[in-house]
Design a protein around this motif. Sequence first.
Motif, mmCIF file in Angstrom:
data_model
loop_
_atom_site.group_PDB
_atom_site.id
_atom_site.type_symbol
_atom_site.label_atom_id
_atom_site.label_comp_id
_atom_site.label_asym_id
_atom_site.label_seq_id
_atom_site.Cartn_x
_atom_site.Cartn_y
_atom_site.Cartn_z
ATOM 1 N N ASN A 82 0.797 -1.222 0.000
ATOM 2 C CA ASN A 82 0.000 0.000 0.000
ATOM 3 C C ASN A 82 0.834 1.278 0.000
ATOM 4 O OD1 ASN A 82 -2.715 -1.268 0.295
ATOM 5 N ND2 ASN A 82 -1.815 -2.021 2.192
ATOM 6 N N VAL A 83 2.160 1.136 -0.063
ATOM 7 C CA VAL A 83 3.011 2.335 -0.099
ATOM 8 C C VAL A 83 3.897 2.355 -1.335
ATOM 9 C CG1 VAL A 83 3.058 2.480 2.415
ATOM 10 C CG2 VAL A 83 4.892 1.265 1.231
ATOM 11 N N THR A 84 3.704 1.413 -2.233
ATOM 12 C CA THR A 84 4.579 1.322 -3.413
ATOM 13 C C THR A 84 3.850 1.623 -4.717
ATOM 14 O OG1 THR A 84 4.156 -1.073 -3.510
ATOM 15 C CG2 THR A 84 6.124 -0.340 -2.318
ATOM 16 N N GLN A 85 2.670 2.253 -4.653
ATOM 17 C CA GLN A 85 1.936 2.523 -5.887
ATOM 18 C C GLN A 85 2.674 3.490 -6.809
ATOM 19 O OE1 GLN A 85 0.608 2.620 -2.871
ATOM 20 N NE2 GLN A 85 -1.231 1.359 -2.803
ATOM 21 N N THR A 86 3.460 4.402 -6.225
ATOM 22 C CA THR A 86 4.161 5.388 -7.048
ATOM 23 C C THR A 86 5.528 4.907 -7.513
ATOM 24 O OG1 THR A 86 5.102 6.413 -5.054
ATOM 25 C CG2 THR A 86 3.011 7.296 -5.872
ATOM 26 N N LEU A 87 5.973 3.746 -7.049
ATOM 27 C CA LEU A 87 7.302 3.267 -7.422
ATOM 28 C C LEU A 87 7.472 3.031 -8.925
ATOM 29 C CD1 LEU A 87 8.498 0.883 -4.567
ATOM 30 C CD2 LEU A 87 8.966 3.308 -4.933
ATOM 31 N N PRO A 88 6.457 2.503 -9.654
ATOM 32 C CA PRO A 88 6.657 2.334 -11.099
ATOM 33 C C PRO A 88 7.030 3.628 -11.816
ATOM 34 C CG PRO A 88 4.737 1.107 -10.393
ATOM 35 C CD PRO A 88 5.185 1.914 -9.207
ATOM 36 N N VAL A 89 6.428 4.735 -11.409
ATOM 37 C CA VAL A 89 6.774 6.021 -12.019
ATOM 38 C C VAL A 89 8.219 6.395 -11.704
ATOM 39 C CG1 VAL A 89 6.176 8.465 -12.151
ATOM 40 C CG2 VAL A 89 4.377 6.762 -11.826
ATOM 41 N N ILE A 90 8.599 6.249 -10.436
ATOM 42 C CA ILE A 90 9.953 6.611 -10.017
ATOM 43 C C ILE A 90 10.979 5.712 -10.699
ATOM 44 C CG2 ILE A 90 11.491 6.853 -8.035
ATOM 45 C CD1 ILE A 90 9.038 7.307 -6.316
ATOM 46 N N ILE A 91 10.678 4.423 -10.811
ATOM 47 C CA ILE A 91 11.605 3.486 -11.440
ATOM 48 C C ILE A 91 11.848 3.861 -12.889
ATOM 49 C CG2 ILE A 91 11.836 1.094 -12.213
ATOM 50 C CD1 ILE A 91 10.434 0.248 -9.635
ATOM 51 N N THR A 92 10.784 4.182 -13.612
ATOM 52 C CA THR A 92 10.926 4.539 -15.026
ATOM 53 C C THR A 92 11.732 5.817 -15.194
ATOM 54 O OG1 THR A 92 8.760 3.536 -15.414
ATOM 55 C CG2 THR A 92 9.678 4.883 -17.170
ATOM 56 N N LEU A 93 11.413 6.840 -14.416
ATOM 57 C CA LEU A 93 12.146 8.101 -14.516
ATOM 58 C C LEU A 93 13.590 7.942 -14.044
ATOM 59 C CD1 LEU A 93 9.394 10.597 -13.309
ATOM 60 C CD2 LEU A 93 10.070 10.053 -15.646
ATOM 61 N N ASN A 94 13.809 7.099 -13.043
ATOM 62 C CA ASN A 94 15.180 6.846 -12.588
ATOM 63 C C ASN A 94 15.992 6.105 -13.638
ATOM 64 O OD1 ASN A 94 14.925 8.150 -10.181
ATOM 65 N ND2 ASN A 94 14.730 6.321 -8.930
ATOM 66 N N GLY A 95 15.326 5.284 -14.458
ATOM 67 C CA GLY A 95 16.027 4.632 -15.552
ATOM 68 C C GLY A 95 16.607 5.649 -16.513
ATOM 69 N N ALA A 96 15.817 6.686 -16.826
ATOM 70 C CA ALA A 96 16.317 7.759 -17.690
ATOM 71 C C ALA A 96 17.441 8.525 -17.012
ATOM 72 C CB ALA A 96 15.168 8.704 -18.047
ATOM 73 N N GLU A 97 17.288 8.791 -15.720
ATOM 74 C CA GLU A 97 18.340 9.499 -14.990
ATOM 75 C C GLU A 97 19.610 8.668 -14.895
ATOM 76 O OE1 GLU A 97 19.070 11.662 -10.619
ATOM 77 O OE2 GLU A 97 17.112 10.798 -11.136
#
Length: 319
Positions: free
Chosen positions: A223-238
């Motif tokens: 219930n606290v990892t719903q935003t992780l897919p967004v962060i993971i994708t953007l971190n891949g670019a970073e």
Amino acid sequence: MSVEVSVGELEAPKPRRGIPGVALIKSSAGLQKWTIIIGLLLVAAFVIAAVFAPLIAPFDFAQTSSGGVDFARQAAPSADHIFGTSVRGEDVFSRVVYGARTALLVIVTSLVLSIAIGVPLGLASGYIGRWLDRVLVLFMDAMYAFPSLLLAVVVSIVVAGGQSSSFGGILSAAIAITAVFVPQYFRVVRNATVSVKTEPYVDAARVTGAGTVRILFRHILANVTQTLPVIITLNGAEAILTLAGLGFLGFGIEPTAASEWGYDLNKALPDISNGIWWTSIFPGLGIVLVVLGMTMVGESISETLNPVLRTRRKFTVKK
């Protein structure tokens, strides 16, 4: 009159699962739909080039001769070398393709390490609190305050230790990038944990005698990892940009250990003034396209998961 309620009944409902890419496209509309399609195509091309690099590239990334004949140095694109050759006589197309493999290995390794470190620390800090929370927050804030590239350079110097092997070079670069990402995952998960640790389903689990580890990973984590897919994708670019920055500054992977786009851009700088454009434009184009694709996917996922934007989009389409 008492009503018995099980812990499972108090848990938040689990979202329906499906094929991520297809589900994301179906939930999009208009310009955003084309954005996610283009982004997914760019990411898919990047992954295919990385996985099948030995089959796609006509030569090895450090190969400078074939059949006992040396390649011409800085040769223009031709039928033999479709992207030309570098100042060292290497096939530019082969180095670009193998550079995708290096980038993918660094991205996957750094993201796995970042999640494995940042998420558990964020859960423990947010749930347990007290002195552990104060120490971890202070340490992570100090790391987060550093400029990301500077922090990666410092960690790379410390970790590298003269490793020249392909795995050692990739691992040291991945650890350097991990140091940049861990505070981000820690902060996101810690803040979300603080907000949900007083929810009824957590209290019910605590009352039934569930241990701290079970509560963290069975009842809170999902219930606290719903935003992780967004962060993971953007971190891949970073991660791509940070790896290219390390290579460009000379703190990346050794050129004999693996092909890396940032290093190739650094070596191509003198060529630009002499009208030799192919040694720099193709590695640079690889960086731009991969970063663009991952950013487009990340932004589309963010808009899809945001209920406010999703509701606004549906209302606009119906109107």
